[in-house]
Design an enzyme around this catalytic site. Structure first.
Site, PDB file in Angstrom:
ATOM      1  N   ASP A  50      43.626  39.013  43.632  1.00 35.79           N
ATOM      2  CA  ASP A  50      44.415  38.253  42.656  1.00 35.79           C
ATOM      3  C   ASP A  50      43.612  37.062  42.159  1.00 35.79           C
ATOM      4  OD1 ASP A  50      44.747  37.216  45.349  1.00 35.79           O
ATOM      5  OD2 ASP A  50      46.226  35.813  44.533  1.00 35.79           O
TER       6      ASP A  50
ATOM      7  N   GLU B 106      46.583  35.925  47.463  1.00 40.78           N
ATOM      8  CA  GLU B 106      45.982  34.801  48.178  1.00 40.78           C
ATOM      9  C   GLU B 106      46.301  33.478  47.506  1.00 40.78           C
ATOM     10  OE1 GLU B 106      42.741  31.862  49.197  1.00 40.78           O
ATOM     11  OE2 GLU B 106      43.388  32.601  47.273  1.00 40.78           O
TER      12      GLU B 106
HETATM   13 ZN   LIG Z   1      39.741  32.448  46.350  1.00 42.97          ZN
END
Ligand SMILES: [Zn+2]
Length: 518
Positions: free
Chosen positions: A152, A219
């Site tokens: 992501d 994340e």
């Molecule tokens: Zn990162």
């Protein structure tokens, strides 16, 4: 493996001491020997013939310390990363259809870009979008290793779109750079690892230990993907020799006292705690305020807290960093940096001058959200502030809460911890095999570079894997020059094609070196 071939190679193995079957696989894949094929389908070929055809040198067994042979690398490596960037894998809660499709399309694209990887490694999809790959090693007695990255990316800040030289989610390679969101954080790692594995498979490489690749999908928001993968690995009873995640990079010309580039390896990560402070008082009309009001009480609390900062300390990772850097610092500076205990006060004063370096020696206090009041002529009864703390080693979430309450010293203010509390991480030993393997790999690829341990002040996905290893290393071999750091999460994120190429070679060497007996 045809029998005759196998027998002959067996002899060769005994003669040369080759312990594993890598060389067998490579020789078997060699078909241009001009030798007749037996009725059984075996190659009738001797080792002298193989030597004459230069097969043994062309298909050398890949050993620790060996670099990538460029002919095994895809010629489209830059296009692969550029294409990966074009999928807008921005994760948010309640993902809309377009973004769901971006994750699924990206996953499908990986299978076409890395066919060997997908036919050899086992792929599992976890938490809908995160990916876990398993590459079986030849020696089940060895502890596995885990390489993690995230797929992501952060969104483009509204209003800054026009400042991008190329669209953030376009496929653009120009002026020697691959442009777009994720080119530095963190598709570079994910694609770099996969490109290296694809190349290793093309070389016929077989790792000794099991290698796991884990790519989280959120994340930048929660890390639920990493948490899901970690839970799955824990369920399987796995414990890793070490884990490599994003973190430090190679600072080139950024450390004024050191004239060489410095590769910073995060051996620890600060903790994370967010507190909400609520001020509660009796309200009233603003024409005749009975007290300083909730806003006043809260303002005083914030002021008192900031007036009582946490003590600054030189923790192990920072001391070790200075010790390493001191080797390349001239004269007095080098002497001071080497003797951190003797000159702790001096060093702390230096570091306190700059927001980033001061975060290395202190638990930080950052008020981020404030609210209270509804109307200009009504004294509010409540007001609240949200304060984010990053915990230095030696501190705990409870010790921070105690400090905050003592500093504020006001019964009208309540202190509540919000979810998502992370104590400071374990510290990876620089004497561990993991650190030695990484240091050796960095020195092999970037010979004129100093390797120094570092403390990471922000969170990474690796925190979710803390219970699965003693050794987490946080490093991506990105060479950072002045102005590069702002591109991460900022405008005009890009990576030089040459940097990306060496990133792939780095992961290749890191995997190969993981077999070493260091
Ligand atoms: Zn990162």
């Amino acid at each position: 493996m045809p029998q005759m071939m196998s027998d002959r190679l067996q002899t060769h193995q005994e003669a040369t001491g080759d312990a594993d079957g890598t060389v067998l696989g490579k020789l078997y894949s060699y078909t241009d020997t001009n030798s007749p094929i037996n009725t059984d389908g075996f190659y009738n070929v001797s080792f002298h013939q193989l030597k004459r055809h230069n097969v043994l040198t062309r298909f050398r067994r890949i050993r620790p310390g060996m670099m990538m042979q460029e002919e095994t690398m895809s010629i489209n490596y830059a296009e692969h990363l550029s294409k990966a960037i074009s999928f807008p894998t921005v994760y948010q809660d309640n993902l809309d259809a377009a973004h769901k499709a971006a994750f699924v399309d990206f996953r499908n694209y990986l299978a076409t870009a890395f066919p060997r990887l997908h036919s050899t490694l086992k792929q599992e999809v976890i938490e809908n979008y995160s990916l876990l790959y398993t590459w079986k090693g030849s020696n089940p007695k060895l502890k596995p290793i885990l390489l993690i990255a995230h797929m992501d990316v952060v969104p483009v800040e509204q209003g800054t779109e026009a400042k991008w030289k190329y669209p953030a989610f376009g496929e653009n390679i120009d002026s020697g750079y691959i442009w777009g969101r994720g080119s530095m954080d963190d598709k570079v790692s994910m694609m770099g690892v996969m490109e290296a594995v694809e190349s290793l498979l093309a070389s016929g490489y077989q790792p000794q230990r099991d290698i796991y690749l884990a790519f989280g999908h959120d994340e930048e928001v929660h890390g639920n993907g990493a948490a899901g993968i970690s839970a799955e690995l824990e369920k399987r009873g796995l414990y890793f020799d070490y884990i490599l995640d994003e973190g430090g990079g190679i600072a080139d010309g950024l450390i004024p006292q050191v004239d060489k580039p410095v590769a910073f390896v995060g051996i620890a990560e600060k903790g994370y705690l967010t507190l909400q402070l609520d001020a509660n008082v009796i309200g009233g009309h603003s024409s005749a305020p009975a007290n300083e009001g909730a806003v006043g009480v809260l303002a005083r609390a914030i002021y008192r807290l900031q007036d009582h900062p946490f003590h600054s300390r030189l923790t192990t990772p920072v001391r070790q960093m200075f010790h390493e850097l001191s080797r390349n610092m001239p004269g007095v500076q080098g002497f001071v940096a080497k003797h951190t205990s003797l000159f702790a006060g001096l060093i702390k004063n230096e570091l306190a001058d700059n927001a980033y370096t001061s975060s290395l020696i202190q638990t930080t206090i950052a008020p981020t959200i404030v609210s209270g009041g509804v109307q200009d002529n009504v004294m509010p009864t409540t007001a609240k502030v949200v304060i984010n703390f990053r915990l230095l080693h030696g501190e705990t979430s409870q010790s921070v809460i105690n400090h905050v309450k003592r500093a504020i010293h006001d019964k009208r203010v309540t202190v509540t911890a919000m979810d998502d509390v992370w104590e400071p991480s374990k510290v990876t030993s620089i004497k561990s095999r993991s650190y030695r393997v990484l240091r050796k790999t960095i020195q092999q690829l970037y010979p004129n570079t100093t390797v120094a341990p570092d403390l990471n002040v922000s969170l990474s996905d690796s925190r979710h894997y803390a219970s699965l290893t003693d050794n987490i290393l946080r490093f991506v071999p990105l060479q950072m020059h002045t102005g590069d750091i702002e591109r991460i999460h900022g405008t005009n994120e890009r990576i030089a094609v040459s940097t990306y190429k060496s990133t792939i070679k780095f992961y290749y060497a890191f995997i190969v070196n993981s077999d070493s007996q260091l």
